[in-house]
Design a protein around this motif. Structure first.
Motif, PDB file in Angstrom:
ATOM      1  N   GLU A 195      -4.406 -11.423  -9.063  1.00  6.79           N
ATOM      2  CA  GLU A 195      -5.092 -11.584  -7.783  1.00  6.79           C
ATOM      3  C   GLU A 195      -4.627 -10.520  -6.780  1.00  6.79           C
ATOM      4  O   GLU A 195      -5.439  -9.850  -6.143  1.00  6.79           O
ATOM      5  CB  GLU A 195      -4.832 -12.988  -7.236  1.00  6.79           C
ATOM      6  CG  GLU A 195      -5.633 -13.310  -5.997  1.00  6.79           C
ATOM      7  CD  GLU A 195      -5.434 -14.743  -5.556  1.00  6.79           C
ATOM      8  OE1 GLU A 195      -5.356 -14.944  -4.330  1.00  6.79           O
ATOM      9  OE2 GLU A 195      -5.358 -15.640  -6.412  1.00  6.79           O
ATOM     10  N   LYS A 196      -3.309 -10.355  -6.650  1.00  3.56           N
ATOM     11  CA  LYS A 196      -2.764  -9.327  -5.751  1.00  3.56           C
ATOM     12  C   LYS A 196      -3.107  -7.932  -6.245  1.00  3.56           C
ATOM     13  O   LYS A 196      -3.353  -7.019  -5.456  1.00  3.56           O
ATOM     14  CB  LYS A 196      -1.244  -9.468  -5.627  1.00  3.56           C
ATOM     15  CG  LYS A 196      -0.818 -10.581  -4.745  1.00  3.56           C
ATOM     16  CD  LYS A 196      -0.954 -10.131  -3.312  1.00  3.56           C
ATOM     17  CE  LYS A 196      -0.101 -10.987  -2.418  1.00  3.56           C
ATOM     18  NZ  LYS A 196      -0.230 -10.600  -1.034  1.00  3.56           N
ATOM     19  N   SER A 197      -3.114  -7.762  -7.554  1.00  4.68           N
ATOM     20  CA  SER A 197      -3.456  -6.469  -8.134  1.00  4.68           C
ATOM     21  C   SER A 197      -4.871  -6.063  -7.734  1.00  4.68           C
ATOM     22  O   SER A 197      -5.100  -4.951  -7.243  1.00  4.68           O
ATOM     23  CB  SER A 197      -3.319  -6.539  -9.657  1.00  4.68           C
ATOM     24  OG  SER A 197      -3.678  -5.313 -10.235  1.00  4.68           O
ATOM     25  N   ILE A 198      -5.805  -6.967  -7.915  1.00  8.01           N
ATOM     26  CA  ILE A 198      -7.207  -6.691  -7.567  1.00  8.01           C
ATOM     27  C   ILE A 198      -7.335  -6.404  -6.077  1.00  8.01           C
ATOM     28  O   ILE A 198      -8.042  -5.476  -5.670  1.00  8.01           O
ATOM     29  CB  ILE A 198      -8.110  -7.868  -7.998  1.00  8.01           C
ATOM     30  CG1 ILE A 198      -8.209  -7.908  -9.526  1.00  8.01           C
ATOM     31  CG2 ILE A 198      -9.491  -7.763  -7.363  1.00  8.01           C
ATOM     32  CD1 ILE A 198      -8.827  -9.177 -10.073  1.00  8.01           C
ATOM     33  N   GLU A 199      -6.642  -7.191  -5.267  1.00  6.97           N
ATOM     34  CA  GLU A 199      -6.664  -7.003  -3.810  1.00  6.97           C
ATOM     35  C   GLU A 199      -6.248  -5.572  -3.434  1.00  6.97           C
ATOM     36  O   GLU A 199      -6.884  -4.918  -2.608  1.00  6.97           O
ATOM     37  CB  GLU A 199      -5.708  -8.027  -3.200  1.00  6.97           C
ATOM     38  CG  GLU A 199      -5.623  -8.064  -1.721  1.00  6.97           C
ATOM     39  CD  GLU A 199      -4.616  -9.118  -1.278  1.00  6.97           C
ATOM     40  OE1 GLU A 199      -3.723  -8.761  -0.482  1.00  6.97           O
ATOM     41  OE2 GLU A 199      -4.706 -10.278  -1.736  1.00  6.97           O
ATOM     42  N   ASN A 200      -5.188  -5.079  -4.070  1.00  2.62           N
ATOM     43  CA  ASN A 200      -4.700  -3.737  -3.754  1.00  2.62           C
ATOM     44  C   ASN A 200      -5.586  -2.647  -4.342  1.00  2.62           C
ATOM     45  O   ASN A 200      -5.772  -1.596  -3.721  1.00  2.62           O
ATOM     46  CB  ASN A 200      -3.250  -3.589  -4.213  1.00  2.62           C
ATOM     47  CG  ASN A 200      -2.316  -4.310  -3.289  1.00  2.62           C
ATOM     48  OD1 ASN A 200      -1.995  -3.824  -2.212  1.00  2.62           O
ATOM     49  ND2 ASN A 200      -1.902  -5.518  -3.664  1.00  2.62           N
ATOM     50  N   PHE A 201      -6.173  -2.901  -5.501  1.00  2.00           N
ATOM     51  CA  PHE A 201      -7.116  -1.917  -6.061  1.00  2.00           C
ATOM     52  C   PHE A 201      -8.370  -1.832  -5.176  1.00  2.00           C
ATOM     53  O   PHE A 201      -8.918  -0.741  -4.971  1.00  2.00           O
ATOM     54  CB  PHE A 201      -7.487  -2.252  -7.497  1.00  2.00           C
ATOM     55  CG  PHE A 201      -6.365  -1.998  -8.482  1.00  2.00           C
ATOM     56  CD1 PHE A 201      -5.538  -0.910  -8.370  1.00  2.00           C
ATOM     57  CD2 PHE A 201      -6.159  -2.862  -9.539  1.00  2.00           C
ATOM     58  CE1 PHE A 201      -4.507  -0.664  -9.270  1.00  2.00           C
ATOM     59  CE2 PHE A 201      -5.142  -2.638 -10.469  1.00  2.00           C
ATOM     60  CZ  PHE A 201      -4.317  -1.539 -10.321  1.00  2.00           C
ATOM     61  N   LYS A 202      -8.813  -2.963  -4.648  1.00  2.00           N
ATOM     62  CA  LYS A 202      -9.973  -2.948  -3.739  1.00  2.00           C
ATOM     63  C   LYS A 202      -9.655  -2.152  -2.476  1.00  2.00           C
ATOM     64  O   LYS A 202     -10.507  -1.408  -1.975  1.00  2.00           O
ATOM     65  CB  LYS A 202     -10.397  -4.367  -3.380  1.00  2.00           C
ATOM     66  CG  LYS A 202     -11.152  -5.067  -4.481  1.00  2.00           C
ATOM     67  CD  LYS A 202     -11.585  -6.467  -4.057  1.00  2.00           C
ATOM     68  CE  LYS A 202     -12.401  -7.131  -5.146  1.00  2.00           C
ATOM     69  NZ  LYS A 202     -12.835  -8.496  -4.758  1.00  2.00           N
ATOM     70  N   LYS A 203      -8.432  -2.305  -1.978  1.00  2.00           N
ATOM     71  CA  LYS A 203      -8.027  -1.533  -0.785  1.00  2.00           C
ATOM     72  C   LYS A 203      -8.032  -0.038  -1.115  1.00  2.00           C
ATOM     73  O   LYS A 203      -8.489   0.771  -0.314  1.00  2.00           O
ATOM     74  CB  LYS A 203      -6.624  -1.994  -0.328  1.00  2.00           C
ATOM     75  CG  LYS A 203      -6.091  -1.239   0.847  1.00  2.00           C
ATOM     76  CD  LYS A 203      -6.863  -1.531   2.110  1.00  2.00           C
ATOM     77  CE  LYS A 203      -6.219  -0.852   3.309  1.00  2.00           C
ATOM     78  NZ  LYS A 203      -6.920  -1.142   4.542  1.00  2.00           N
ATOM     79  N   THR A 204      -7.563   0.309  -2.314  1.00  2.00           N
ATOM     80  CA  THR A 204      -7.569   1.705  -2.756  1.00  2.00           C
ATOM     81  C   THR A 204      -8.982   2.254  -2.751  1.00  2.00           C
ATOM     82  O   THR A 204      -9.244   3.350  -2.229  1.00  2.00           O
ATOM     83  CB  THR A 204      -6.963   1.827  -4.174  1.00  2.00           C
ATOM     84  OG1 THR A 204      -5.658   1.273  -4.176  1.00  2.00           O
ATOM     85  CG2 THR A 204      -6.916   3.281  -4.625  1.00  2.00           C
ATOM     86  N   ILE A 205      -9.909   1.495  -3.320  1.00  2.00           N
ATOM     87  CA  ILE A 205     -11.312   1.927  -3.398  1.00  2.00           C
ATOM     88  C   ILE A 205     -11.903   2.082  -1.999  1.00  2.00           C
ATOM     89  O   ILE A 205     -12.597   3.068  -1.718  1.00  2.00           O
ATOM     90  CB  ILE A 205     -12.143   0.945  -4.251  1.00  2.00           C
ATOM     91  CG1 ILE A 205     -11.703   1.047  -5.714  1.00  2.00           C
ATOM     92  CG2 ILE A 205     -13.632   1.218  -4.114  1.00  2.00           C
ATOM     93  CD1 ILE A 205     -12.210  -0.076  -6.594  1.00  2.00           C
ATOM     94  N   SER A 206     -11.605   1.138  -1.118  1.00  2.00           N
ATOM     95  CA  SER A 206     -12.178   1.202   0.246  1.00  2.00           C
ATOM     96  C   SER A 206     -11.668   2.453   0.991  1.00  2.00           C
ATOM     97  O   SER A 206     -12.406   3.017   1.793  1.00  2.00           O
ATOM     98  CB  SER A 206     -11.852  -0.064   1.032  1.00  2.00           C
ATOM     99  OG  SER A 206     -10.506  -0.102   1.434  1.00  2.00           O
ATOM    100  N   LEU A 207     -10.445   2.859   0.731  1.00  2.00           N
ATOM    101  CA  LEU A 207      -9.900   4.047   1.395  1.00  2.00           C
ATOM    102  C   LEU A 207     -10.448   5.336   0.793  1.00  2.00           C
ATOM    103  O   LEU A 207     -10.458   6.366   1.459  1.00  2.00           O
ATOM    104  CB  LEU A 207      -8.368   4.058   1.286  1.00  2.00           C
ATOM    105  CG  LEU A 207      -7.641   3.008   2.096  1.00  2.00           C
ATOM    106  CD1 LEU A 207      -6.148   3.038   1.763  1.00  2.00           C
ATOM    107  CD2 LEU A 207      -7.851   3.232   3.587  1.00  2.00           C
ATOM    108  N   ASP A 208     -10.893   5.251  -0.446  1.00  2.00           N
ATOM    109  CA  ASP A 208     -11.370   6.450  -1.150  1.00  2.00           C
ATOM    110  C   ASP A 208     -12.847   6.715  -0.893  1.00  2.00           C
ATOM    111  O   ASP A 208     -13.371   7.731  -1.319  1.00  2.00           O
ATOM    112  CB  ASP A 208     -11.107   6.306  -2.651  1.00  2.00           C
ATOM    113  CG  ASP A 208     -11.193   7.622  -3.382  1.00  2.00           C
ATOM    114  OD1 ASP A 208     -10.826   8.653  -2.797  1.00  2.00           O
ATOM    115  OD2 ASP A 208     -11.627   7.625  -4.546  1.00  2.00           O
ATOM    116  N   GLU A 209     -13.523   5.823  -0.195  1.00  2.00           N
ATOM    117  CA  GLU A 209     -14.966   6.001   0.049  1.00  2.00           C
ATOM    118  C   GLU A 209     -15.236   6.937   1.176  1.00  2.00           C
ATOM    119  O   GLU A 209     -14.511   7.204   2.031  1.00  2.00           O
ATOM    120  CB  GLU A 209     -15.612   4.641   0.331  1.00  2.00           C
ATOM    121  CG  GLU A 209     -15.580   3.750  -0.878  1.00  2.00           C
ATOM    122  CD  GLU A 209     -16.157   2.365  -0.601  1.00  2.00           C
ATOM    123  OE1 GLU A 209     -16.104   1.894   0.545  1.00  2.00           O
ATOM    124  OE2 GLU A 209     -16.659   1.772  -1.559  1.00  2.00           O
TER     125      GLU A 209
END
Length: 76
Positions: free
Chosen positions: A62-76
């Motif tokens: 759950e935390k892993s996905i949360e942080n990967f989503k944050k990574t994606i949002s910053l890369d857009e």
């Protein structure tokens, strides 16, 4: 002597310590360091990504996905 920005050196040190803990499979320690990195720089893409990796290695998906989503949002 060349002048060094102590803030920059501190941030760099945290980054390298975080990666070292991760490579040693000390994920709790790496998480703490990566959290400090993103506290200091909320847009640090690699720190968010590596937080996701560390949580994944600890099987906290759950935390892993949360942080990967944050990574994606910053890369857009």
């Amino acid at each position: 002597f060349e002048e060094y920005d102590s803030d920059h050196l501190f941030k760099s040190a945290i980054k390298y310590v975080s990666k070292s803990f991760q490579k040693l499979d000390k994920f709790e320690e790496s998480i703490k360091c990566f959290q400090e990195t993103v506290r200091l720089n909320n847009k640090h893409l690699k720190a968010w990504f590596n937080l996701g990796v560390s949580y994944f290695k600890k099987r906290n998906y759950e935390k892993s996905i949360e942080n990967f989503k944050k990574t994606i949002s910053l890369d857009e």
